[in-house]
Scaffold this motif. Structure first.
Motif, PDB file in Angstrom:
ATOM      1  N   LEU A  19       0.820  -1.210   0.000  1.00 52.59           N
ATOM      2  CA  LEU A  19       0.000   0.000   0.000  1.00 52.59           C
ATOM      3  C   LEU A  19       0.857   1.264   0.000  1.00 52.59           C
ATOM      4  CD1 LEU A  19      -3.016   0.759   0.124  1.00 52.59           C
ATOM      5  CD2 LEU A  19      -2.799   0.790   2.605  1.00 52.59           C
ATOM      6  N   LYS A  20       1.946   1.252   0.767  1.00 52.48           N
ATOM      7  CA  LYS A  20       2.788   2.442   0.909  1.00 52.48           C
ATOM      8  C   LYS A  20       3.844   2.582  -0.183  1.00 52.48           C
ATOM      9  CE  LYS A  20       2.491   4.887   4.046  1.00 52.48           C
ATOM     10  NZ  LYS A  20       1.739   6.122   4.131  1.00 52.48           N
ATOM     11  N   GLU A  21       4.387   1.483  -0.676  1.00 49.18           N
ATOM     12  CA  GLU A  21       5.540   1.526  -1.565  1.00 49.18           C
ATOM     13  C   GLU A  21       5.225   1.238  -3.032  1.00 49.18           C
ATOM     14  OE1 GLU A  21       8.492   2.554  -0.520  1.00 49.18           O
ATOM     15  OE2 GLU A  21       7.745   2.724   1.542  1.00 49.18           O
ATOM     16  N   SER A  22       3.967   1.033  -3.340  1.00 54.25           N
ATOM     17  CA  SER A  22       3.600   0.740  -4.726  1.00 54.25           C
ATOM     18  C   SER A  22       2.280   1.423  -5.054  1.00 54.25           C
ATOM     19  CB  SER A  22       3.470  -0.773  -4.947  1.00 54.25           C
ATOM     20  OG  SER A  22       2.302  -1.260  -4.329  1.00 54.25           O
ATOM     21  N   ASP A  84      12.242  -5.398  -7.902  1.00 55.67           N
ATOM     22  CA  ASP A  84      13.070  -5.610  -9.094  1.00 55.67           C
ATOM     23  C   ASP A  84      12.794  -4.544 -10.160  1.00 55.67           C
ATOM     24  OD1 ASP A  84      14.231  -7.824  -7.944  1.00 55.67           O
ATOM     25  OD2 ASP A  84      13.090  -9.288  -9.110  1.00 55.67           O
ATOM     26  N   GLN A  85      11.519  -4.231 -10.362  1.00 61.42           N
ATOM     27  CA  GLN A  85      11.150  -3.197 -11.335  1.00 61.42           C
ATOM     28  C   GLN A  85      11.677  -1.838 -10.907  1.00 61.42           C
ATOM     29  OE1 GLN A  85       6.882  -3.443 -11.609  1.00 61.42           O
ATOM     30  NE2 GLN A  85       6.934  -5.302 -12.839  1.00 61.42           N
ATOM     31  N   GLN A  86      11.619  -1.538  -9.616  1.00 56.33           N
ATOM     32  CA  GLN A  86      12.129  -0.260  -9.118  1.00 56.33           C
ATOM     33  C   GLN A  86      13.638  -0.182  -9.293  1.00 56.33           C
ATOM     34  OE1 GLN A  86      10.653  -0.311  -5.090  1.00 56.33           O
ATOM     35  NE2 GLN A  86       8.740   0.703  -5.656  1.00 56.33           N
ATOM     36  N   ARG A  87      14.326  -1.287  -9.087  1.00 56.40           N
ATOM     37  CA  ARG A  87      15.778  -1.325  -9.237  1.00 56.40           C
ATOM     38  C   ARG A  87      16.166  -1.111 -10.708  1.00 56.40           C
ATOM     39  NH1 ARG A  87      16.955  -6.429  -7.374  1.00 56.40           N
ATOM     40  NH2 ARG A  87      16.118  -5.794  -5.383  1.00 56.40           N
ATOM     41  N   ILE A  88      15.421  -1.712 -11.626  1.00 57.53           N
ATOM     42  CA  ILE A  88      15.689  -1.567 -13.054  1.00 57.53           C
ATOM     43  C   ILE A  88      15.424  -0.134 -13.516  1.00 57.53           C
ATOM     44  CG2 ILE A  88      14.860  -2.229 -15.358  1.00 57.53           C
ATOM     45  CD1 ILE A  88      14.410  -5.059 -14.183  1.00 57.53           C
ATOM     46  N   ALA A  89      14.402   0.501 -12.952  1.00 61.07           N
ATOM     47  CA  ALA A  89      14.032   1.865 -13.340  1.00 61.07           C
ATOM     48  C   ALA A  89      15.067   2.899 -12.916  1.00 61.07           C
ATOM     49  CB  ALA A  89      12.682   2.222 -12.750  1.00 61.07           C
ATOM     50  N   VAL A  90      15.858   2.570 -11.904  1.00 58.54           N
ATOM     51  CA  VAL A  90      16.865   3.529 -11.392  1.00 58.54           C
ATOM     52  C   VAL A  90      18.067   3.454 -12.189  1.00 58.54           C
ATOM     53  CG1 VAL A  90      18.366   4.081  -9.456  1.00 58.54           C
ATOM     54  CG2 VAL A  90      16.022   3.367  -9.050  1.00 58.54           C
TER      55      VAL A  90
END
Length: 90
Positions: A19-22, A84-90
């Motif tokens: 809820l908080k991080e996505s 994983d998606q957040q890591r790839i986006a950075v």
């Protein structure tokens, strides 16, 4: 029951994290009137994951533990995909 309580805490923590991080919306409901436990994860109006446990109080302890463990594993998989998606986006 201590193992199941730990799993409940983990499910609640993971639901809160989602809820908080996505952008996902999560809801967890333990309904004593209906004797059921329900969890739902949505991306907007699209359902990503849901699980409903009927006759909650009458479930065998081992079966309940298995179902709650399954929920935890699914939520951890969703969390891992998001990180994983957040890591790839950075």
């Amino acid at each position: 029951m201590d193992k199941n309580l730990a799993l409940f805490n983990q499910i609640n923590s993971l639901s809160y994290w989602l809820l908080k991080e996505s952008n996902y919306k999560s809801s967890v409901s333990l309904d004593a009137t209906d004797d059921s436990y329900f969890i739902s994860i949505k991306d907007g109006i699209e359902s990503i994951y849901k699980h409903h446990i009927e006759d909650f109080s009458k479930k065998d302890g081992k079966l309940l533990n298995f179902e709650l463990s399954s929920i935890v594993h699914h939520l951890l998989h969703i969390k891992r995909s998001i990180t994983d998606q957040q890591r790839i986006a950075v």
